[in-house]
Write a protein that holds these residues in place. Structure first.
Motif: not given
Length: 350
Positions: A196, A198, A257, A260-261, A264, A266, A277, A280-281, A287
């Motif tokens: 992902c 951002l 999202v 979760p990925v 991530t 940013v 962030a 989302a992880t 990250v």
């Protein structure tokens, strides 16, 4: 500084340019000596354009408002500090210029007359402005100006490519560390990794999306703040999913999202995006923070506070081969070019 004849030994790190605070590197120092007489391993440039980093320019606009006041603020910082380092964000940007002089021991491989983009921050680059920024309206990150800058033995610069307009090359090279590190991290995560970005509609974001896809990501998500930006990213075809959320709202980011990925990235130039962030992880994921607006205290303590087992990396802007890698993505990906062009139009819209 002493006379040029005494300049026999300098530091490849630029320590000899620090005017106060002995023992600190030029980026940390408050003031640098921008004298354009080169030490033996230095390169002196005639400056044509400064490219302020996005977080710095946003902060300057928010604090000073009008273009004329932004221009005055930048000129004052350079005059006082001998470099362009935003006193609030601590960041600078980079520049475009022509090589004026090359010291006999310079290891950079540059020649007088080369037109180059610096790949080190203005926050550590000795800089003089000689025209008062008279040609800049204060409304764009790219600042036409006259002056001089100094590169050290450990500095990095790229000769401008002949096939791209200067403004485009400067924009790509300004963020070239982001796609290169994204490529590395995604490849480390393994084929099919979920990613992902951002701020996927911006310069560094669009290049990072393209890098993730090229590195073998199985799911590529772009998070953007508005429907207009989402439409542009969808049209560019750089992501499998385009989702909307304010990156400063961690719950909204996590909900947008969904699953979760593993990675991530940013690329948002506003503060307060650290917790979103993290949420989302996935546990065990990574990250990568590229924004100079990041609070690393907030990132670390926020991850601790929600018991998130994530690796957090600082995108330091340098990966070997990063300049050519970013330029190759720009050349190869029509979607990247479209998003860069859209950003350029926004910059020049009254």
């Amino acid at each position: 500084m002493g006379a040029a004849a005494t300049r026999t030994v300098g530091s490849p790190l630029g320590l000899h340019r620090v005017l106060d605070e002995p023992g600190v590197l030029p980026q940390r120092a408050r003031r640098l000596d921008p004298d354009p007489t080169p030490w033996p391993d230095e390169v002196v440039l005639d400056v044509e354009v400064l490219n302020l980093d996005a977080a710095s320019f946003r902060q300057l606009r928010e604090e000073h408002g009008s273009g004329a006041r932004v221009r005055a603020a930048v000129a004052a910082v350079v005059a006082e500090r001998g470099k362009m380092q935003n006193p609030v964000t601590g960041s600078g940007g980079m520049l475009l210029g022509t090589v004026r002089a090359v010291g006999p021991r310079s290891p950079l491989g540059l020649r007088v007359g080369d037109r180059v983009a610096t790949l080190v921050s203005l926050s550590l680059t000795p800089l003089r402005i000689t025209d008062g920024l008279a040609r800049w309206d204060g409304e764009s990150e790219q600042v036409p100006c006259a002056g001089t800058a100094v590169l050290f033995g450990r500095s990095i610069a790229a000769v401008l490519p002949p096939d791209l307009p200067d403004a485009v090359a400067l924009s790509v090279l300004d963020v070239c560390g982001a796609p290169a590190l994204t490529d590395r991290v995604v490849r480390e995560a393994g084929a099919g990794a979920s990613v992902c970005v951002l701020g996927g509609g911006g310069k560094s974001g669009s290049l990072s999306l393209a890098a993730a896809r090229a590195a073998g990501a199985g799911r590529v998500v772009a998070l953007v703040p508005t429907e207009a930006e989402a439409a542009a990213v969808r049209a560019a075809g750089l992501a499998d999913e385009v989702v909307l959320a304010d990156a400063r709202d961690p719950v909204a980011v996590a909900e947008a999202v969904g699953e979760p990925v593993g990675v991530t990235v940013v690329c948002v130039d506003v503060p307060g995006c650290e917790h979103g962030a993290v949420l989302a992880t996935a546990d065990g994921g990574t990250v990568v923070f590229f924004s100079m607006a990041t609070s690393f205290t907030a990132a670390a303590l926020g991850a601790e506070g929600v018991a998130a087992d994530v690796r957090m990396l600082v995108g330091n802007g340098y990966v070997p081969g990063h300049a050519e890698f970013a330029l190759s993505l720009y050349r190869a990906e029509p979607g990247v070019r479209a998003l860069f062009a859209a950003r350029e139009r926004q910059t020049h819209t009254p």
